[in-house]
Design a protein around this motif. Structure first.
Motif, short mmCIF file in Angstrom:
data_model
loop_
_atom_site.label_atom_id
_atom_site.label_comp_id
_atom_site.label_asym_id
_atom_site.label_seq_id
_atom_site.Cartn_x
_atom_site.Cartn_y
_atom_site.Cartn_z
N ALA A 8 -38.18 28.40 9.70
CA ALA A 8 -38.02 28.26 8.37
C ALA A 8 -39.24 27.60 7.70
O ALA A 8 -39.78 28.02 6.58
CB ALA A 8 -36.85 27.42 7.75
N GLY A 12 -41.57 29.67 5.12
CA GLY A 12 -41.72 29.15 3.79
C GLY A 12 -43.34 28.89 3.44
O GLY A 12 -43.57 29.18 2.46
N ILE A 39 -39.72 27.85 1.37
CA ILE A 39 -38.39 27.68 2.07
C ILE A 39 -37.16 28.12 1.28
O ILE A 39 -36.21 29.22 1.78
CB ILE A 39 -38.22 26.50 2.74
CG1 ILE A 39 -39.32 26.25 3.97
CG2 ILE A 39 -36.76 26.33 3.14
CD1 ILE A 39 -39.42 24.87 4.49
N LEU A 43 -34.64 31.29 1.69
CA LEU A 43 -33.15 31.35 1.95
C LEU A 43 -32.42 32.12 0.82
O LEU A 43 -31.65 32.76 1.19
CB LEU A 43 -33.02 29.89 1.98
CG LEU A 43 -33.49 29.05 3.10
CD1 LEU A 43 -33.03 27.57 2.76
CD2 LEU A 43 -32.85 29.53 4.35
#
Length: 99
Positions: A8, A12, A39, A43
């Protein structure tokens, strides 16, 4: 769990950096804030792609990555817009004094 956190952060950082390269002009953002924007965009982009049914395709998930990048660009624009007003004073000028 550790692998998901590291991936992540890496994704990101890449998405945030690409967004900063695409947005014209200079952005007064730290690297940490760039990674956070990336990030969050990754998401949310993944959630939108899953809801639309385009998150798991054969090969590279181009639609998901484009969604993530567009959201990161929007995030960079919002962050730079909200933080640009804070640096309007010159050093040594008391708050409330017209510049």
């Amino acid at each position: 769990m550790i692998g998901a956190i590291v991936s992540a952060i890496v994704i990101g950082a890449i998405i945030g950096a690409l967004a900063r390269l695409i947005v014209p002009g200079r952005q007064n953002m730290s690297i940490g804030l760039t990674i956070i924007v990336g990030i969050v965009a990754a998401l949310i982009g993944t959630l939108i792609a899953q809801a639309a049914g385009v998150a798991d395709t054969r090969g590279i998930d181009w639609i998901e990555h484009i969604l993530q990048l567009v959201l990161a660009i929007i995030g960079v624009l919002l962050v730079t817009r909200f933080t640009s007003g804070r640096t309007g004073r010159t050093r040594g000028t008391p708050p409330g004094t017209p510049t």
